[in-house]
Design a protein around this motif. Structure first.
Motif, PDB file in Angstrom:
ATOM      1  N   ASP A   1     -23.547  96.322-157.355  1.00 50.90           N
ATOM      2  CA  ASP A   1     -22.667  97.020-158.292  1.00 50.90           C
ATOM      3  C   ASP A   1     -22.778  96.536-159.733  1.00 50.90           C
TER       4      ASP A   1
ATOM      5  N   PRO B   1     -23.317 101.522-155.336  1.00 49.82           N
ATOM      6  CA  PRO B   1     -22.944 102.528-156.333  1.00 49.82           C
ATOM      7  C   PRO B   1     -24.086 102.787-157.302  1.00 49.82           C
TER       8      PRO B   1
ATOM      9  N   ILE C   1     -15.034 103.235-156.489  1.00 50.03           N
ATOM     10  CA  ILE C   1     -15.234 104.183-157.586  1.00 50.03           C
ATOM     11  C   ILE C   1     -14.048 105.137-157.691  1.00 50.03           C
TER      12      ILE C   1
END
Length: 437
Positions: A181, A301, A379
């Motif tokens: 991330d 992500p 998120i």
């Protein structure tokens, strides 16, 4: 003292009034004179959805509602094929045969149908029923409002095409650390270049190229497709152009992504054949699990913008709406609330692998056991709002931009040659009259 308690004198007075009312009713109603019960027709409601896993999942909660409310109220589900669903819904509305409630996507007509009067505001139903909106993500509820009024209950939500799915084996074989991330797009490009092997037909990364896929890049660079109120096209801003240039360069400058239409198989099959190291997708990207071993794939992500620190995303939801044509909106609303309970949302995840509209469900042991949900849940907590054309012409807007940019991805034209025309076409769409029917 309990505020609902009444004294003996008040009870007797109320009883006398009630008995007097029954006496009058008996004199006026022949059925009462014979001792027969007055006939009460059961309330029959119709709910529209598209065929598939969501229809199946909602079906079990409709059955539960019907059991709870029998014999007074019953709901019948009418599910239509996904390819025809929105056309069918518009036909029902135009013909005056729409049912009592329907499912709709926030990016495929939710706001237009609310503005056109096909759905009704439900704020009064929320208040009268005591339904607790605080169970939802706050942004989810705000996104379901139009001009301050709530027109639907969110029952599925996600933050867009923000998953970076990667081939565990290819990273391990190359001795490379997997995505995490903290990655920026420079990290993504470096890893994709290292894993690309043209001689073996292996590509490092496959971006998705639809409108909402590209929005992830634009927002990471500080750009967007639209201004904040959906009235001005912003594709020609420096930030938006830089983001689109990055996508184009992955195909043509760096050669780490296969040109559209050139892969012999689909994304999942190419991934399973170890010919693709990473790809961008929404939560449905996990369906690769049907093609590979459980430990062959993982997800992180999508990267953050190096200059902005922003991870591009957008809060998309699928609400369920009460039709303005319904003669029994309170009963229909009661049924729709069944889809948003904790248990129903867990069921939605089990059926579809979908994120929840509720933070407590996203934080549950069931969803936290999934790496995918941990990524998407993080998120969701910081998601950016969905912005659509203010004149409700989103379908035309999406389609035009997607089609005009195809020549860039295919290498038939350079982005600088095309972007001015794309911006002009987008602005022309936004200048058209509001589409509310």
């Amino acid at each position: 003292m309990n505020g609902n308690a009444i004294g003996r004198r008040e009870f007797l007075r109320s009883s006398a009034i009630l008995l007097g009312g029954l006496t009058v009713a008996a004199c006026a109603d022949p059925a009462a004179m014979t001792g027969a019960e007055p006939s009460m027709e059961p309330i029959e409601l119709r709910y529209h959805h598209r065929l598939g896993l969501e229809c199946d999942n909602h079906g079990q909660w409709v059955e539960k509602f019907n059991e709870d409310r029998a014999p007074d109220v019953s709901v019948t589900m009418e599910c239509f094929p996904g390819a025809d669903y929105f056309k069918k819904l518009n036909t029902l509305i135009a013909g005056g045969t729409i049912g009592d409630a329907f499912w709709i996507s926030s990016i495929e007509g939710y706001y237009r149908l609310a503005a056109a009067g096909a759905s009704r505001a439900i704020d009064d139903l929320v208040e009268s029923s005591g339904f607790d909106l605080s169970d939802f993500y706050a942004l989810n509820i705000e996104a379901a409002r139009l001009n301050g009024e709530l027109y639907g209950l969110p029952q599925l939500a996600h933050p867009g095409r923000v998953g970076l799915f990667y081939n565990v084996g290819l990273f391990e074989d190359a001795g490379m650390d997997p995505p995490n991330d903290t990655w920026t797009y420079d990290d993504l490009l470096a890893a994709a270049a290292a894993l690309t092997d043209p001689d073996e037909g292996v590509y490092g990364f496959l971006p998705c190229l639809g409108y909402f896929c590209l929005l992830v890049y634009q927002r990471s660079w500080g750009g967007d497709m639209l201004n904040g109120d959906g009235t001005v096209a912003t594709l020609d801003s420096d930030e938006s152009i830089a983001a689109l240039r990055f996508v184009s360069d992955m195909f043509h400058e760096h050669g780490v992504a296969p040109l559209p239409g050139t892969m012999e198989q689909g994304t999942y099959q190419t991934f399973a054949a170890n010919k693709l190291a990473m790809y961008q997708s929404g939560f449905w990207g996990e369906y690769v699990k049907n093609f590979v071993e459980e430990d062959a794939w993982a997800v992180a992500p999508m990267p953050i913008g190096a200059d902005t620190g922003v991870r591009g995303n957008m809060f998309e939801s699928d609400p369920v709406c009460v039709s303005r044509a319904s003669e029994h909106p309170a009963e229909m609303f009661d049924c729709l609330t069944y889809f948003t309970t904790f248990d129903a949302q867990i069921g939605n995840y089990n059926a579809m692998g979908a994120p929840s509209v509720r933070p407590d469900v996203m934080a549950s042991e069931t969803l936290q056991a999934s790496a995918l949900m941990r990524v998407f849940g993080g998120i969701m907590a910081e998601a950016l709002p969905l912005v659509l054309p203010a004149n409700f012409r989103e379908t035309e807007y999406f389609k035009t931009i997607n089609e005009m940019l195809q020549v860039v991805w295919l290498g038939e034209s350079d982005l600088d040659e095309v972007i001015g025309n794309v911006q002009e076409a987008a602005a022309e769409i936004l200048a058209k009259p509001s589409l509310e029917a």
